[in-house]
Design a protein around this motif. Sequence first.
Motif, PDB file in Angstrom:
ATOM      1  N   TYR A 325      33.420   0.276 -36.274  1.00 40.67           N
ATOM      2  CA  TYR A 325      32.238   1.093 -36.721  1.00 40.67           C
ATOM      3  C   TYR A 325      31.443   0.578 -37.861  1.00 40.67           C
ATOM      4  CZ  TYR A 325      29.695   5.227 -37.086  1.00 40.67           C
ATOM      5  OH  TYR A 325      28.647   6.261 -37.273  1.00 40.67           O
ATOM      6  N   VAL A 326      31.981   0.203 -38.827  1.00 33.69           N
ATOM      7  CA  VAL A 326      31.222  -0.348 -39.911  1.00 33.69           C
ATOM      8  C   VAL A 326      30.609  -1.645 -39.600  1.00 33.69           C
ATOM      9  CG1 VAL A 326      31.289  -1.061 -42.560  1.00 33.69           C
ATOM     10  CG2 VAL A 326      32.844   0.944 -41.778  1.00 33.69           C
ATOM     11  N   ALA A 327      31.353  -2.442 -38.820  1.00 30.48           N
ATOM     12  CA  ALA A 327      30.539  -3.749 -38.557  1.00 30.48           C
ATOM     13  C   ALA A 327      29.482  -3.648 -37.600  1.00 30.48           C
ATOM     14  CB  ALA A 327      31.881  -4.655 -37.762  1.00 30.48           C
ATOM     15  N   ARG A 328      29.585  -2.682 -36.628  1.00 34.85           N
ATOM     16  CA  ARG A 328      28.422  -2.429 -35.721  1.00 34.85           C
ATOM     17  C   ARG A 328      27.489  -1.703 -36.426  1.00 34.85           C
ATOM     18  NH1 ARG A 328      30.663   1.598 -31.678  1.00 34.85           N
ATOM     19  NH2 ARG A 328      31.910  -0.433 -30.988  1.00 34.85           N
ATOM     20  N   LYS A 329      27.728  -1.082 -37.586  1.00 36.24           N
ATOM     21  CA  LYS A 329      26.475  -0.577 -38.145  1.00 36.24           C
ATOM     22  C   LYS A 329      25.918  -1.242 -39.293  1.00 36.24           C
ATOM     23  CE  LYS A 329      26.302   3.646 -36.475  1.00 36.24           C
ATOM     24  NZ  LYS A 329      25.482   4.112 -35.606  1.00 36.24           N
ATOM     25  N   CYS A 330      26.780  -2.148 -39.945  1.00 37.88           N
ATOM     26  CA  CYS A 330      26.371  -3.105 -41.119  1.00 37.88           C
ATOM     27  C   CYS A 330      26.316  -4.585 -40.805  1.00 37.88           C
ATOM     28  CB  CYS A 330      27.231  -2.544 -42.388  1.00 37.88           C
ATOM     29  SG  CYS A 330      27.333  -0.586 -42.806  1.00 37.88           S
ATOM     30  N   GLY A 331      27.162  -4.801 -40.196  1.00 39.07           N
ATOM     31  CA  GLY A 331      27.178  -6.369 -39.637  1.00 39.07           C
ATOM     32  C   GLY A 331      28.393  -6.892 -40.776  1.00 39.07           C
ATOM     33  N   LEU A 357      30.862   4.777 -43.170  1.00 34.31           N
ATOM     34  CA  LEU A 357      32.361   5.410 -43.201  1.00 34.31           C
ATOM     35  C   LEU A 357      32.419   6.733 -43.334  1.00 34.31           C
ATOM     36  CD1 LEU A 357      34.947   4.341 -42.774  1.00 34.31           C
ATOM     37  CD2 LEU A 357      35.599   4.000 -45.371  1.00 34.31           C
ATOM     38  N   ASP A 358      31.821   7.436 -44.267  1.00 30.96           N
ATOM     39  CA  ASP A 358      31.793   8.750 -44.722  1.00 30.96           C
ATOM     40  C   ASP A 358      31.521   9.692 -43.301  1.00 30.96           C
ATOM     41  OD1 ASP A 358      32.954   8.102 -47.082  1.00 30.96           O
ATOM     42  OD2 ASP A 358      30.918   8.427 -48.176  1.00 30.96           O
ATOM     43  N   ALA A 359      30.365   9.155 -42.784  1.00 32.78           N
ATOM     44  CA  ALA A 359      29.682   9.960 -41.749  1.00 32.78           C
ATOM     45  C   ALA A 359      30.819   9.817 -40.335  1.00 32.78           C
ATOM     46  CB  ALA A 359      28.486   9.136 -41.347  1.00 32.78           C
ATOM     47  N   MET A 360      31.375   8.753 -40.175  1.00 30.15           N
ATOM     48  CA  MET A 360      32.503   8.637 -39.190  1.00 30.15           C
ATOM     49  C   MET A 360      33.650   9.450 -39.574  1.00 30.15           C
ATOM     50  SD  MET A 360      34.659   5.304 -37.969  1.00 30.15           S
ATOM     51  CE  MET A 360      35.632   5.719 -39.324  1.00 30.15           C
ATOM     52  N   LEU A 361      33.914   9.457 -40.631  1.00 31.70           N
ATOM     53  CA  LEU A 361      35.158  10.560 -40.897  1.00 31.70           C
ATOM     54  C   LEU A 361      34.759  11.807 -40.708  1.00 31.70           C
ATOM     55  CD1 LEU A 361      36.750   8.461 -44.055  1.00 31.70           C
ATOM     56  CD2 LEU A 361      37.544   8.292 -41.769  1.00 31.70           C
ATOM     57  N   LYS A 363      32.907  13.060 -38.484  1.00 30.89           N
ATOM     58  CA  LYS A 363      32.659  13.220 -37.089  1.00 30.89           C
ATOM     59  C   LYS A 363      33.901  12.949 -36.563  1.00 30.89           C
ATOM     60  CE  LYS A 363      29.355  10.049 -36.444  1.00 30.89           C
ATOM     61  NZ  LYS A 363      28.593   9.188 -35.650  1.00 30.89           N
ATOM     62  N   ASP A 364      35.073  12.421 -37.283  1.00 31.38           N
ATOM     63  CA  ASP A 364      36.351  12.260 -36.616  1.00 31.38           C
ATOM     64  C   ASP A 364      36.060  11.381 -35.261  1.00 31.38           C
ATOM     65  OD1 ASP A 364      39.167  12.142 -36.338  1.00 31.38           O
ATOM     66  OD2 ASP A 364      39.243  14.131 -35.583  1.00 31.38           O
ATOM     67  N   ALA A 365      35.458  10.240 -35.356  1.00 33.70           N
ATOM     68  CA  ALA A 365      35.057   9.508 -34.247  1.00 33.70           C
ATOM     69  C   ALA A 365      36.185   8.767 -33.617  1.00 33.70           C
ATOM     70  CB  ALA A 365      33.803   8.348 -34.614  1.00 33.70           C
ATOM     71  N   CYS A 366      37.138   8.568 -34.651  1.00 35.70           N
ATOM     72  CA  CYS A 366      38.460   7.652 -34.067  1.00 35.70           C
ATOM     73  C   CYS A 366      39.335   8.641 -33.348  1.00 35.70           C
ATOM     74  CB  CYS A 366      39.068   6.581 -35.206  1.00 35.70           C
ATOM     75  SG  CYS A 366      38.004   5.655 -35.694  1.00 35.70           S
ATOM     76  N   THR A 367      39.794   8.446 -32.122  1.00 38.00           N
ATOM     77  CA  THR A 367      40.786   9.108 -31.309  1.00 38.00           C
ATOM     78  C   THR A 367      42.087   7.991 -31.260  1.00 38.00           C
ATOM     79  OG1 THR A 367      39.254  10.500 -30.382  1.00 38.00           O
ATOM     80  CG2 THR A 367      41.514  10.452 -29.440  1.00 38.00           C
ATOM     81  N   CYS A 368      42.927   8.075 -32.108  1.00 38.13           N
ATOM     82  CA  CYS A 368      44.062   7.118 -31.865  1.00 38.13           C
ATOM     83  C   CYS A 368      45.326   7.874 -31.523  1.00 38.13           C
ATOM     84  CB  CYS A 368      44.280   6.256 -33.116  1.00 38.13           C
ATOM     85  SG  CYS A 368      43.207   5.369 -33.864  1.00 38.13           S
ATOM     86  N   PRO A 369      45.860   7.512 -30.324  1.00 33.36           N
ATOM     87  CA  PRO A 369      47.433   8.083 -29.803  1.00 33.36           C
ATOM     88  C   PRO A 369      48.348   7.508 -30.840  1.00 33.36           C
ATOM     89  CG  PRO A 369      46.609   6.176 -28.551  1.00 33.36           C
ATOM     90  CD  PRO A 369      45.540   6.247 -29.489  1.00 33.36           C
ATOM     91  N   ASN A 370      49.507   8.455 -30.781  1.00 34.11           N
ATOM     92  CA  ASN A 370      50.459   8.076 -31.374  1.00 34.11           C
ATOM     93  C   ASN A 370      51.131   6.755 -30.759  1.00 34.11           C
ATOM     94  OD1 ASN A 370      50.803  10.254 -33.261  1.00 34.11           O
ATOM     95  ND2 ASN A 370      51.501  11.738 -31.588  1.00 34.11           N
ATOM     96  N   PRO A 371      51.810   5.987 -31.607  1.00 32.31           N
ATOM     97  CA  PRO A 371      52.711   4.855 -31.256  1.00 32.31           C
ATOM     98  C   PRO A 371      53.829   5.281 -30.457  1.00 32.31           C
ATOM     99  CG  PRO A 371      52.921   4.923 -33.458  1.00 32.31           C
ATOM    100  CD  PRO A 371      51.975   6.187 -33.191  1.00 32.31           C
TER     101      PRO A 371
END
Length: 509
Positions: A325-331, A357-361, A363-371
């Motif tokens: 996300y940060v790489a997409r927004k900021c390079g 990063l604060d905006a993404m957190l 919005k809870d944009a990351c949806t990661c399943p349990n391992p």
Amino acid sequence: MKPRSGPEEAQPPASDIRVFASSCSMHGLGHVFGPGGPMARRGLWTAAVLLALATLLYQVAGRVRYYGEFHHETALEERESRRLTFPAVTLCNINPLRRSRLTPNDLHWAGPALLGLEPAEHAAYLRALGRPPAPPGFMPSPTFDVARLYARAGHALEDMLLACRYRGWPCGPENFTTVFTRMGQCYTFNSGAEGAELLTTPKGGAGSGLQVMLDVQQDEYLPMWRDTEETPFEVGIRVQIHSQEEPPLIDQLGFGAAPGYQTFVSCQKQQLSFLPPPWGDCSSVSLDPDFEPEPSGPLGAPSPSPGPSPPYSLIGCRLACESRYVARKCGCRMMHMPGGAPVCSPHQYKDCAHPALDAMLRKDACTCPNPCASTRYAKELSMVRMPSRAAARYLARKHNRSEAYIVENVLMLDIFFEALNYETVEQKKAYEMSELLGDIGGQMGLFVGASLLTVLEILDYLCELQEGLGSHRTPVPHLSLGPRPPTPPCAVTKMLSSSQRTCYLVTRL
């Protein structure tokens, strides 16, 4: 020529329902379709068979529907082990940068982004650090690397580590691995990096794990300039105990150890196992943290890494998602994030990376399943004051420090397993395919006395019936008018149908 007739022509065709009912292994059909008997008796048998079939279909549909819901259950079990792998232990000083290592060039580049300083405040801040002001004609460097700043100005383990023992054997900085987190430069014991052999322990209890004595170097802490969200008010060490398969997230999951105390940490290993879809939502596919120019899916489902990658973990997924996300927004990426993007400059940190990063957190944009498989460590902490007066005098002489310095800066950390038993938390399928087949077979046997072979009998009869309806059976006449040759008591007469299917009728002469 006249075709001869015989008793074999009086036999009913093989597709006759009465013949099938009399030989079928399914209970009740012979009473329904058999010859003779009063109609009331046959009607009762018909009602009983239909009721049994309806009940069977209802029960089978319920079992199939329950299997299609993919239920699971969780089993908790305690197991014994003769030897356990010691966890990874990550240590971070709460103060990220040492005041004696900051330079005017560092303040020029990193002051506004990392310390919240305005350019006009640099001279006053240098005086607060006890450093001389920038010389006349000072020219900052053309480029600046944030990771090198933390590596150079962060607390060095060689200076903090006063004593180290593992299971009574001495250890040192060479047994630690440097790792960058949001708290700066940190150090991990027993990380297993670069193929290093993981340490194990054959017994539990204090003294059977890692014991370290650390100097937090309070005199190197940065001055309190203004109150911001990231201004540390504490003094001490942040500690995280984790498995070697997952990176540390010490700013969120670590616990604190304060100077002037010895902290005992009793651990218990827990192995977690989750089911993949459709029974659960776990994943075992490692993610690619690198920036994708045209992502095809949401941030929560980054593409798998094409090359070798570490095992999947929940924290690793979150870091990979944040890095993309940060790489997409900021390079660029922040120094603690994985991936191949360049590390952000201080200006990018302030103007883009931190806000993104604060905006993404939020919005809870990351949806990661349990391992699907993971290891965690339950902890119990207890503390005692240290050092005693006698120990303070001894440590002051040993390390050439004052007793007041020892009391304000030195802490001890003792991490060990409570016992060699460990817990397993495992998700299991609540209803297996074998159980479904067993239930269906039991219901078939209970209600209609049928089995899998009965189903094959019915299918065979339906195929035979279809062939019989689609053809006209014509017996092949005997062309010979002479006397028949002698035959044994049982003879077999062969009849051919137009469908080229052969039937054998056994008759007794």
